[in-house]
Design a protein around this motif. Structure first.
Motif, PDB file in Angstrom:
ATOM      1  N   ALA A  40       0.840  -1.181   0.000  1.00 16.45           N
ATOM      2  CA  ALA A  40       0.000   0.000   0.000  1.00 16.45           C
ATOM      3  C   ALA A  40       0.886   1.246   0.000  1.00 16.45           C
ATOM      4  CB  ALA A  40      -0.909  -0.002   1.223  1.00 16.45           C
ATOM      5  N   PRO A  41       0.351   2.384  -0.438  1.00 15.81           N
ATOM      6  CA  PRO A  41       1.142   3.620  -0.465  1.00 15.81           C
ATOM      7  C   PRO A  41       1.724   3.941   0.901  1.00 15.81           C
ATOM      8  CG  PRO A  41      -0.884   3.918  -1.681  1.00 15.81           C
ATOM      9  CD  PRO A  41      -0.988   2.576  -1.001  1.00 15.81           C
ATOM     10  N   GLY A  42       3.037   4.190   0.938  1.00 17.70           N
ATOM     11  CA  GLY A  42       3.688   4.563   2.179  1.00 17.70           C
ATOM     12  C   GLY A  42       3.960   3.423   3.129  1.00 17.70           C
ATOM     13  N   LYS A  43       3.696   2.192   2.704  1.00 16.13           N
ATOM     14  CA  LYS A  43       3.908   1.033   3.570  1.00 16.13           C
ATOM     15  C   LYS A  43       4.847   0.039   2.924  1.00 16.13           C
ATOM     16  CE  LYS A  43      -0.527   1.293   5.990  1.00 16.13           C
ATOM     17  NZ  LYS A  43      -1.737   0.515   6.424  1.00 16.13           N
ATOM     18  N   GLY A  44       5.350  -0.862   3.717  1.00 15.71           N
ATOM     19  CA  GLY A  44       6.225  -1.898   3.206  1.00 15.71           C
ATOM     20  C   GLY A  44       5.451  -3.016   2.537  1.00 15.71           C
ATOM     21  N   ARG A  45       6.183  -3.902   1.867  1.00 19.42           N
ATOM     22  CA  ARG A  45       5.543  -5.033   1.202  1.00 19.42           C
ATOM     23  C   ARG A  45       5.079  -6.038   2.253  1.00 19.42           C
ATOM     24  NH1 ARG A  45       7.971  -7.080  -4.377  1.00 19.42           N
ATOM     25  NH2 ARG A  45       7.662  -4.840  -4.660  1.00 19.42           N
ATOM     26  N   GLU A  46       3.847  -6.487   2.096  1.00 21.35           N
ATOM     27  CA  GLU A  46       3.202  -7.374   3.070  1.00 21.35           C
ATOM     28  C   GLU A  46       2.854  -8.701   2.426  1.00 21.35           C
ATOM     29  OE1 GLU A  46      -0.964  -7.298   5.697  1.00 21.35           O
ATOM     30  OE2 GLU A  46      -0.725  -6.049   3.925  1.00 21.35           O
ATOM     31  N   GLY A  47       3.168  -9.785   3.104  1.00 23.90           N
ATOM     32  CA  GLY A  47       2.784 -11.096   2.623  1.00 23.90           C
ATOM     33  C   GLY A  47       1.304 -11.329   2.804  1.00 23.90           C
ATOM     34  N   VAL A  48       0.630 -11.789   1.771  1.00 27.65           N
ATOM     35  CA  VAL A  48      -0.818 -12.013   1.803  1.00 27.65           C
ATOM     36  C   VAL A  48      -1.135 -13.498   1.922  1.00 27.65           C
ATOM     37  CG1 VAL A  48      -2.958 -11.796   0.491  1.00 27.65           C
ATOM     38  CG2 VAL A  48      -1.280  -9.928   0.466  1.00 27.65           C
ATOM     39  N   SER A  49      -0.506 -14.301   1.049  1.00 31.49           N
ATOM     40  CA  SER A  49      -0.838 -15.716   1.039  1.00 31.49           C
ATOM     41  C   SER A  49       0.242 -16.484   0.308  1.00 31.49           C
ATOM     42  CB  SER A  49      -2.191 -15.945   0.358  1.00 31.49           C
ATOM     43  OG  SER A  49      -2.583 -17.296   0.431  1.00 31.49           O
ATOM     44  N   CYS A  50       0.253 -17.783   0.550  1.00 31.41           N
ATOM     45  CA  CYS A  50       1.262 -18.647  -0.061  1.00 31.41           C
ATOM     46  C   CYS A  50       0.650 -20.023  -0.274  1.00 31.41           C
ATOM     47  CB  CYS A  50       2.480 -18.722   0.851  1.00 31.41           C
ATOM     48  SG  CYS A  50       3.746 -19.898   0.354  1.00 31.41           S
ATOM     49  N   ILE A  51       1.083 -20.698  -1.339  1.00 34.94           N
ATOM     50  CA  ILE A  51       0.609 -22.046  -1.610  1.00 34.94           C
ATOM     51  C   ILE A  51       1.773 -22.896  -2.089  1.00 34.94           C
ATOM     52  CG2 ILE A  51      -0.066 -21.451  -3.985  1.00 34.94           C
ATOM     53  CD1 ILE A  51      -2.387 -23.491  -3.665  1.00 34.94           C
ATOM     54  N   ILE A  52       1.826 -24.117  -1.598  1.00 32.19           N
ATOM     55  CA  ILE A  52       2.825 -25.072  -2.062  1.00 32.19           C
ATOM     56  C   ILE A  52       2.240 -25.777  -3.273  1.00 32.19           C
ATOM     57  CG2 ILE A  52       4.126 -27.146  -1.511  1.00 32.19           C
ATOM     58  CD1 ILE A  52       4.188 -26.261   1.378  1.00 32.19           C
ATOM     59  N   SER A 104       8.327 -25.168   2.088  1.00 33.05           N
ATOM     60  CA  SER A 104       7.437 -24.880   3.211  1.00 33.05           C
ATOM     61  C   SER A 104       6.732 -23.561   2.955  1.00 33.05           C
ATOM     62  CB  SER A 104       8.227 -24.816   4.519  1.00 33.05           C
ATOM     63  OG  SER A 104       9.205 -23.792   4.455  1.00 33.05           O
ATOM     64  N   LEU A 105       5.680 -23.341   3.706  1.00 30.11           N
ATOM     65  CA  LEU A 105       4.880 -22.136   3.554  1.00 30.11           C
ATOM     66  C   LEU A 105       5.571 -20.942   4.192  1.00 30.11           C
ATOM     67  CD1 LEU A 105       1.453 -23.778   4.375  1.00 30.11           C
ATOM     68  CD2 LEU A 105       2.130 -22.856   2.156  1.00 30.11           C
ATOM     69  N   THR A 106       5.478 -19.818   3.515  1.00 27.03           N
ATOM     70  CA  THR A 106       6.073 -18.594   4.040  1.00 27.03           C
ATOM     71  C   THR A 106       5.389 -17.391   3.419  1.00 27.03           C
ATOM     72  OG1 THR A 106       8.104 -17.270   4.165  1.00 27.03           O
ATOM     73  CG2 THR A 106       7.843 -18.659   2.238  1.00 27.03           C
ATOM     74  N   THR A 107       5.295 -16.303   4.166  1.00 25.42           N
ATOM     75  CA  THR A 107       4.814 -15.033   3.629  1.00 25.42           C
ATOM     76  C   THR A 107       5.897 -13.968   3.731  1.00 25.42           C
ATOM     77  OG1 THR A 107       3.777 -14.536   5.765  1.00 25.42           O
ATOM     78  CG2 THR A 107       2.368 -15.502   4.057  1.00 25.42           C
ATOM     79  N   ARG A 108       7.144 -14.392   3.781  1.00 25.86           N
ATOM     80  CA  ARG A 108       8.273 -13.448   3.813  1.00 25.86           C
ATOM     81  C   ARG A 108       8.714 -13.163   2.398  1.00 25.86           C
ATOM     82  NH1 ARG A 108      13.132 -13.750   6.988  1.00 25.86           N
ATOM     83  NH2 ARG A 108      13.683 -15.356   5.464  1.00 25.86           N
ATOM     84  N   SER A 109       8.712 -11.926   2.010  1.00 26.98           N
ATOM     85  CA  SER A 109       9.076 -11.579   0.641  1.00 26.98           C
ATOM     86  C   SER A 109      10.521 -11.962   0.332  1.00 26.98           C
ATOM     87  CB  SER A 109       8.859 -10.082   0.405  1.00 26.98           C
ATOM     88  OG  SER A 109       9.636  -9.303   1.284  1.00 26.98           O
ATOM     89  N   ALA A 110      11.390 -11.950   1.331  1.00 26.55           N
ATOM     90  CA  ALA A 110      12.796 -12.265   1.100  1.00 26.55           C
ATOM     91  C   ALA A 110      13.010 -13.716   0.692  1.00 26.55           C
ATOM     92  CB  ALA A 110      13.605 -11.951   2.349  1.00 26.55           C
TER      93      ALA A 110
END
Length: 125
Positions: A40-52, A104-110
């Protein structure tokens, strides 16, 4: 090298729905882990969902649980994010990502190495 293109964003009223798609080209295996992120504007990247990709296991951010659904069609090399009951706070640029070295599941952008260019989702109140 995997290339991703996200589509399906747009303007919707609060309470509405959108389905985002993430088409992959290049070499991609069914085992790849797919993720959706938003910024979102002015915010960092946020993990929403992940699927294996191999077994369909999923994880969701608390903010979208019970409203969003992630799934994939391995035959089409495409991932999806079905977004229901959208809220103004869901407004953001949405990005899809894939990673071949995850199991494995993760919502970390890195944790993700391949990214698409993003698609804008705007939810009006």
């Amino acid at each position: 090298e995997v290339q991703l293109v996200a589509s399906g964003g747009g303007l919707v009223q609060a309470g509405g729905s959108l389905r985002l798609s993430c088409a992959a080209s290049g070499f991609i295996s069914d085992d790849y882990v797919r993720g959706w992120f938003r910024q979102a504007p002015g915010k960092g990247r946020e993990g929403v969902s992940c699927i294996i990709g191999s077994d369909g296991s999923t994880v969701y951010a608390d903010a979208v649980k019970c409203r969003f659904n992630i799934f994939r069609d391995n035959a089409k090399s495409t991932g999806y994010l079905q977004m229901n009951s959208l809220k103004p706070e869901d407004t953001a640029v949405y990005y899809c990502a894939v990673e071949s070295n995850l199991r494995s599941l993760t919502t970390r952008s890195a944790d993700f190495g391949s990214w698409g260019p993003g698609t804008q989702v705007t939810v009006s109140s």
